[in-house]
Motif scaffolding. Structure first.
Motif, PDB file in Angstrom:
ATOM      1  N   LEU A 116       0.804  -1.226   0.000  1.00 49.79           N
ATOM      2  CA  LEU A 116       0.000   0.000   0.000  1.00 49.79           C
ATOM      3  C   LEU A 116       0.836   1.275   0.000  1.00 49.79           C
ATOM      4  N   ILE A 117       2.127   1.105   0.231  1.00 49.32           N
ATOM      5  CA  ILE A 117       3.003   2.280   0.333  1.00 49.32           C
ATOM      6  C   ILE A 117       3.391   2.768  -1.056  1.00 49.32           C
ATOM      7  N   GLU A 118       3.231   4.054  -1.238  1.00 54.97           N
ATOM      8  CA  GLU A 118       3.738   4.683  -2.458  1.00 54.97           C
ATOM      9  C   GLU A 118       5.211   4.976  -2.196  1.00 54.97           C
ATOM     10  N   VAL A 119       6.054   4.518  -3.079  1.00 53.28           N
ATOM     11  CA  VAL A 119       7.496   4.665  -2.884  1.00 53.28           C
ATOM     12  C   VAL A 119       7.847   6.156  -2.888  1.00 53.28           C
ATOM     13  N   PRO A 120       8.424   6.632  -1.769  1.00 54.15           N
ATOM     14  CA  PRO A 120       8.759   8.065  -1.703  1.00 54.15           C
ATOM     15  C   PRO A 120       9.948   8.401  -2.608  1.00 54.15           C
ATOM     16  N   ALA A 121       9.944   9.604  -3.106  1.00 52.23           N
ATOM     17  CA  ALA A 121      11.064  10.069  -3.927  1.00 52.23           C
ATOM     18  C   ALA A 121      12.295  10.341  -3.062  1.00 52.23           C
ATOM     19  N   ASP A 122      12.069  10.736  -1.821  1.00 51.21           N
ATOM     20  CA  ASP A 122      13.159  11.037  -0.900  1.00 51.21           C
ATOM     21  C   ASP A 122      13.815   9.739  -0.429  1.00 51.21           C
ATOM     22  N   ILE A 123      15.110   9.615  -0.671  1.00 48.20           N
ATOM     23  CA  ILE A 123      15.818   8.371  -0.348  1.00 48.20           C
ATOM     24  C   ILE A 123      15.850   8.095   1.152  1.00 48.20           C
ATOM     25  N   GLU A 124      15.967   9.119   1.980  1.00 38.65           N
ATOM     26  CA  GLU A 124      16.012   8.905   3.437  1.00 38.65           C
ATOM     27  C   GLU A 124      14.660   8.431   3.963  1.00 38.65           C
ATOM     28  N   GLU A 125      13.602   8.990   3.440  1.00 38.28           N
ATOM     29  CA  GLU A 125      12.265   8.531   3.835  1.00 38.28           C
ATOM     30  C   GLU A 125      12.075   7.073   3.410  1.00 38.28           C
ATOM     31  N   ALA A 126      12.514   6.754   2.200  1.00 37.47           N
ATOM     32  CA  ALA A 126      12.424   5.373   1.713  1.00 37.47           C
ATOM     33  C   ALA A 126      13.275   4.441   2.567  1.00 37.47           C
ATOM     34  N   ARG A 127      14.465   4.903   2.965  1.00 40.64           N
ATOM     35  CA  ARG A 127      15.354   4.081   3.786  1.00 40.64           C
ATOM     36  C   ARG A 127      14.696   3.754   5.134  1.00 40.64           C
ATOM     37  N   GLN A 128      14.038   4.726   5.742  1.00 43.51           N
ATOM     38  CA  GLN A 128      13.357   4.490   7.018  1.00 43.51           C
ATOM     39  C   GLN A 128      12.242   3.455   6.855  1.00 43.51           C
ATOM     40  N   ILE A 129      11.471   3.578   5.795  1.00 40.04           N
ATOM     41  CA  ILE A 129      10.390   2.622   5.526  1.00 40.04           C
ATOM     42  C   ILE A 129      10.970   1.234   5.299  1.00 40.04           C
ATOM     43  N   TRP A 130      12.002   1.163   4.443  1.00 38.68           N
ATOM     44  CA  TRP A 130      12.572  -0.136   4.112  1.00 38.68           C
ATOM     45  C   TRP A 130      13.200  -0.814   5.324  1.00 38.68           C
ATOM     46  N   MET A 131      13.980  -0.078   6.095  1.00 38.65           N
ATOM     47  CA  MET A 131      14.679  -0.694   7.228  1.00 38.65           C
ATOM     48  C   MET A 131      13.685  -1.155   8.303  1.00 38.65           C
ATOM     49  N   ALA A 132      12.629  -0.392   8.526  1.00 38.68           N
ATOM     50  CA  ALA A 132      11.607  -0.814   9.499  1.00 38.68           C
ATOM     51  C   ALA A 132      10.943  -2.109   9.024  1.00 38.68           C
ATOM     52  N   TYR A 133      10.669  -2.199   7.748  1.00 38.72           N
ATOM     53  CA  TYR A 133      10.057  -3.397   7.176  1.00 38.72           C
ATOM     54  C   TYR A 133      11.044  -4.560   7.171  1.00 38.72           C
ATOM     55  N   SER A 134      12.206  -4.348   6.600  1.00 39.93           N
ATOM     56  CA  SER A 134      13.173  -5.417   6.379  1.00 39.93           C
ATOM     57  C   SER A 134      13.635  -6.068   7.676  1.00 39.93           C
ATOM     58  N   THR A 135      13.925  -5.276   8.672  1.00 45.87           N
ATOM     59  CA  THR A 135      14.434  -5.817   9.934  1.00 45.87           C
ATOM     60  C   THR A 135      13.434  -6.789  10.557  1.00 45.87           C
ATOM     61  N   ASP A 136      12.198  -6.353  10.722  1.00 47.33           N
ATOM     62  CA  ASP A 136      11.178  -7.220  11.324  1.00 47.33           C
ATOM     63  C   ASP A 136      10.858  -8.410  10.423  1.00 47.33           C
ATOM     64  N   TRP A 137      10.731  -8.159   9.121  1.00 45.15           N
ATOM     65  CA  TRP A 137      10.387  -9.226   8.188  1.00 45.15           C
ATOM     66  C   TRP A 137      11.434 -10.330   8.225  1.00 45.15           C
ATOM     67  N   GLN A 138      12.703  -9.931   8.293  1.00 47.74           N
ATOM     68  CA  GLN A 138      13.773 -10.924   8.301  1.00 47.74           C
ATOM     69  C   GLN A 138      13.794 -11.751   9.578  1.00 47.74           C
ATOM     70  N   ILE A 139      13.471 -11.158  10.692  1.00 48.21           N
ATOM     71  CA  ILE A 139      13.417 -11.931  11.938  1.00 48.21           C
ATOM     72  C   ILE A 139      12.386 -13.043  11.813  1.00 48.21           C
ATOM     73  N   TRP A 140      11.210 -12.699  11.324  1.00 46.14           N
ATOM     74  CA  TRP A 140      10.155 -13.706  11.181  1.00 46.14           C
ATOM     75  C   TRP A 140      10.480 -14.696  10.069  1.00 46.14           C
ATOM     76  N   ASN A 141      11.124 -14.241   9.022  1.00 47.78           N
ATOM     77  CA  ASN A 141      11.514 -15.168   7.968  1.00 47.78           C
ATOM     78  C   ASN A 141      12.559 -16.161   8.474  1.00 47.78           C
ATOM     79  N   GLN A 142      13.496 -15.691   9.284  1.00 45.59           N
ATOM     80  CA  GLN A 142      14.495 -16.607   9.852  1.00 45.59           C
ATOM     81  C   GLN A 142      13.833 -17.640  10.753  1.00 45.59           C
ATOM     82  N   THR A 143      12.803 -17.228  11.461  1.00 44.64           N
ATOM     83  CA  THR A 143      12.071 -18.160  12.319  1.00 44.64           C
ATOM     84  C   THR A 143      11.423 -19.258  11.484  1.00 44.64           C
ATOM     85  N   ARG A 144      10.746 -18.880  10.417  1.00 44.78           N
ATOM     86  CA  ARG A 144      10.088 -19.901   9.591  1.00 44.78           C
ATOM     87  C   ARG A 144      11.111 -20.725   8.809  1.00 44.78           C
ATOM     88  N   THR A 145      12.260 -20.148   8.499  1.00 43.48           N
ATOM     89  CA  THR A 145      13.322 -20.904   7.831  1.00 43.48           C
ATOM     90  C   THR A 145      13.866 -21.983   8.754  1.00 43.48           C
TER      91      THR A 145
END
Length: 165
Positions: A116-145
């Motif tokens: 649902l997220i529209e990719v922001p043009a600002d790289i820092e805003e995008a970095r904050q969105i990505w890192m918040a998503y990626s960090t949590d997503w990877q923890i749960w992915n490692q659990t299921r792995t």
């Protein structure tokens, strides 16, 4: 029923291995690659991958592994191969609870929120969105792995415990 146990066990092994391999690839390459990319590209790529994973090639491994393992567990129990049935039962629970249920309860909602997220043009805003998503997503992915890897191991142990025909 004994004649069916080995083919069922092999199908279960194939599906569980496919599911483990799918999750494992995200752990050791895909997410690291996305983390190293421009976060705007990472968000866009992840949105595309999440949309594409809902397909007929992935569905049998994701939805069929628990079912195949459960059927194999029952077949082994009915064939008086109780030790092997127990190991398959453990594999069934690992896949069903920490593979499928965890994915549906945690990773899928995270993916849907990212979609649902529209990719922001600002790289820092995008970095904050990505890192918040990626960090949590990877923890749960490692659990299921880990869980699906343990399920494959349990299936291997079950094969060692199965009676010869």
């Amino acid at each position: 029923m004994t004649a069916l146990t080995r083919p069922l066990a092999l199908i279960s092994l194939l599906l569980a291995s496919a599911l483990f391999g799918f999750f494992y690839a995200w752990v050791c390459s895909t997410m690291w690659g996305l983390d190293a990319a421009d976060p705007r590209v990472a968000i866009t790529a992840m949105q595309a991958m999440n949309a594409s994973v809902r397909n007929a090639v992935f569905a049998p491994a994701f939805f069929g592994t628990s079912i195949a393992c459960l059927i194999t567990t029952i077949a082994l129990a009915l064939s008086a191969q109780h030790t092997a049935a127990v190991w398959f039962g453990i594999a069934t629970l690992l896949v069903a609870v920490l593979g499928v249920f965890l994915t549906m309860a945690v990773n899928v909602p995270m993916n849907e929120a990212l979609a649902l997220i529209e990719v922001p043009a600002d790289i820092e805003e995008a970095r904050q969105i990505w890192m918040a998503y990626s960090t949590d997503w990877q923890i749960w992915n490692q659990t299921r792995t880990i869980a699906t890897g343990l399920a494959v191991l349990c299936i291997g142990i079950a094969f060692l415990k199965m009676k010869r025909a």
